[in-house]
Design a protein around this motif. Structure first.
Motif, PDB file in Angstrom:
ATOM      1  N   GLN A 122       0.814  -1.237   0.085  1.00  0.00           N
ATOM      2  CA  GLN A 122      -0.073   0.057   0.008  1.00  0.00           C
ATOM      3  C   GLN A 122       0.903   1.201   0.153  1.00  0.00           C
ATOM      4  N   ARG A 172       0.368   3.960  -2.745  1.00  0.00           N
ATOM      5  CA  ARG A 172       0.238   5.555  -2.434  1.00  0.00           C
ATOM      6  C   ARG A 172       1.214   6.452  -3.201  1.00  0.00           C
ATOM      7  N   ASP A 201      -5.273   3.119   9.684  1.00  0.00           N
ATOM      8  CA  ASP A 201      -6.330   4.187   8.962  1.00  0.00           C
ATOM      9  C   ASP A 201      -6.831   3.458   7.726  1.00  0.00           C
ATOM     10  N   SER A 202      -5.916   2.712   6.804  1.00  0.00           N
ATOM     11  CA  SER A 202      -6.308   2.257   5.925  1.00  0.00           C
ATOM     12  C   SER A 202      -7.331   1.140   6.120  1.00  0.00           C
ATOM     13  N   LYS A 227     -10.831   2.716   7.353  1.00  0.00           N
ATOM     14  CA  LYS A 227     -11.549   3.596   6.328  1.00  0.00           C
ATOM     15  C   LYS A 227     -11.735   3.061   5.184  1.00  0.00           C
ATOM     16  N   GLU A 228     -10.988   2.035   4.673  1.00  0.00           N
ATOM     17  CA  GLU A 228     -11.059   1.710   3.377  1.00  0.00           C
ATOM     18  C   GLU A 228     -11.364  -0.141   3.408  1.00  0.00           C
ATOM     19  N   LYS A 229     -12.141  -0.414   4.091  1.00  0.00           N
ATOM     20  CA  LYS A 229     -12.079  -2.007   4.241  1.00  0.00           C
ATOM     21  C   LYS A 229     -12.123  -2.968   2.958  1.00  0.00           C
ATOM     22  N   GLU A 230     -12.993  -2.380   2.020  1.00  0.00           N
ATOM     23  CA  GLU A 230     -13.156  -3.076   0.856  1.00  0.00           C
ATOM     24  C   GLU A 230     -11.887  -2.984   0.007  1.00  0.00           C
ATOM     25  N   VAL A 231     -11.188  -1.699  -0.030  1.00  0.00           N
ATOM     26  CA  VAL A 231      -9.967  -1.766  -0.639  1.00  0.00           C
ATOM     27  C   VAL A 231      -8.762  -2.602   0.049  1.00  0.00           C
ATOM     28  N   PHE A 232      -8.932  -2.617   1.312  1.00  0.00           N
ATOM     29  CA  PHE A 232      -8.138  -3.197   1.945  1.00  0.00           C
ATOM     30  C   PHE A 232      -8.028  -4.696   1.645  1.00  0.00           C
ATOM     31  N   ASP A 267      -6.802  -5.556  -1.742  1.00  0.00           N
ATOM     32  CA  ASP A 267      -5.273  -5.523  -1.871  1.00  0.00           C
ATOM     33  C   ASP A 267      -4.618  -6.985  -1.045  1.00  0.00           C
TER      34      ASP A 267
END
Length: 442
Positions: A216, A220, A385-386, A389-394, A397
């Motif tokens: 990640q 970024r 934070d990742s 805040k961004e569980k589906e993205v996490f 990944d």
């Protein structure tokens, strides 16, 4: 009853346990599917019966027979009751690592009880241990290490029934992973599809501990990319062929500051395999590992003037894993005009560059300007934070990283794999300079 009848009762009791219908082991339906754990419990039972027969039963006189019978029953209960097994491994500066026993924690309507199958001891745990060892106010404060877990939901509150028996992962910002059971809010975990993650719990928790942060951070550092085709940036070009798109990092120059850590080595591996030219800065003791991982050039951190001059204006991407804000002026000099800078917030990375107080010294003012410029363009990354805040993205990944692992594109560096009772020795080795993650099975 006479002595003979009591001895016969004991013998009959042991005989029943050796039949095909032994005493209830008190395991949940989910845990019964895990044959290794069940076999371990049975083996412990056999050892106890053997010890009783050899050391206790024949030494008992009539008056002590009842007491011996009671002792045997108590030992069996201790082995078969989940509530009396080791609950966690806690650390205090005064006592070191201690194994504790306690009953399963109660859960609220929005919480789940997770049977933890794997967690880790990583750099984050080592840094927290050092912080506690140097703080007199925490001398007797108990803390449970382990910041990532993979497990299965054994109990679920009334508002979290959809998670019951699901395989899950969670990140714990304050630790707690070295526990047999853990109570977690249903919003603070992600589910792991069984078919998408057939690999072991230990391998999965290692991906969470090191490769997720590395991947990640690199992601970024890239310009915004259309991700409609796949859920995660195809950093390694898995979905491309000879006529398809290349990795977005291909032919770029990537500098990794602190490349000798577990995350740093994962960054070197990912960037190199994605087609980037990797430059690394670290402590001298890590040179061999970094070069073997594929870095083209390496310098010890303290030789800033040398790598600052040699790499001037080359770097398309700079990733700082240690929060070395004193090197920001050097980062400015080696960064390309359109370069990107990612700052990994683990511990001291939270500190930002602060210009010094100087007289009217042109050189010092210029150095402050360069450091402030790098600070202003920094992209801060924090895995917690990742995750929140961004569980589906996490999750997407993580699926991608699992694909890399499945096809042998990444090779996790596991220092050792241990149970809770072997953890203290292995953690000490890592604290002494060992490289890699200790994977723990509570």
């Amino acid at each position: 009853a006479d002595n003979g009848s009591i001895d016969k009762d004991v013998a009959d009791f042991i005989s029943e346990l050796e039949t095909d219908s032994p005493v209830d082991i008190q395991l949940s339906p989910v845990e019964r599917a895990h044959e290794e754990e069940l076999d371990a419990v049975k083996e412990n039972l056999d050892d106890t019966f053997s010890n009783f027969t050899e050391k206790e039963e024949f030494d008992c006189d009539y008056s002590a027979s009842t007491e011996c019978h009671s002792t045997l029953t108590e030992k069996i209960c201790n082995l078969t009751s989940e509530e009396l097994r080791h609950g966690d491994a806690s650390y205090t500066p005064s006592s070191g690592l201690t194994l504790r026993k306690y009953a399963k924690p109660d859960i609220s309507n929005d919480e789940v009880l997770i049977r933890v199958y794997a967690t880790t001891i990583s750099t984050r745990d080592c840094l927290e241990r050092i912080r506690r060892d140097n703080n007199e106010g925490l001398l007797y404060d108990a803390w449970v290490p382990g910041h990532e877990i993979v497990g299965r939901v054994e109990q679920a509150g009334s508002n979290a029934q959809h998670l019951l028996h699901r395989r899950v992962a969670a990140l714990l910002s304050h630790g707690g992973g070295c526990s047999r059971y853990l109570c977690v809010h249903s919003k603070d975990l992600i589910t792991l599809p069984e078919n998408a993650f057939p690999t072991s719990n230990q391998d999965m928790v290692h991906l969470l501990s090191t490769y997720m942060t590395a991947y990640q951070c690199l992601d970024r550092a890239l310009p915004d990319i259309d991700q409609t085709f796949c859920g995660a940036t195809d950093l390694m070009g898995l979905d491309s062929d000879d006529f398809g798109p290349r990795s977005p990092l291909s032919e770029s120059c990537v500098l990794i500051n602190g490349a000798g850590s577990t995350v740093g080595l994962a960054l070197v591996e990912l960037a190199k395999n994605a087609g980037a030219t990797v430059y690394a800065v670290s402590h001298s003791s890590h040179e061999k590992d970094i070069r073997e991982m594929g870095a083209r050039e390496w310098y010890p951190l303290f030789r800033k003037n040398e790598w600052r001059e040699e790499w001037s204006g080359k770097m398309d991407v700079i990733i700082d894993t240690v929060g070395d804000y004193d090197s920001y002026t050097s980062f400015y000099d080696v960064m390309a005009s359109s370069g990107r800078f990612v700052r990994m917030n683990t511990t001291s990375c939270g500190e930002k560059f602060v210009p010094g107080e100087h007289a009217e010294d042109y050189f010092s003012v210029w150095e402050d300007f360069k450091g402030s410029s790098v600070n202003s363009m920094a992209v801060d990354y924090d895995i917690f934070d990742s995750f929140h805040k961004e569980k589906e993205v996490f999750k997407n990944d993580l699926v991608y990283l699992h694909s890399l692992f499945k096809y042998g594109r990444i090779l996790p560096n596991v220092f050792s794999r241990v149970s809770l009772d072997k953890l203290e020795e292995e953690w000490g080795k890592v604290m002494g300079g060992g490289t890699g993650v200790v994977v723990v099975s509570p």
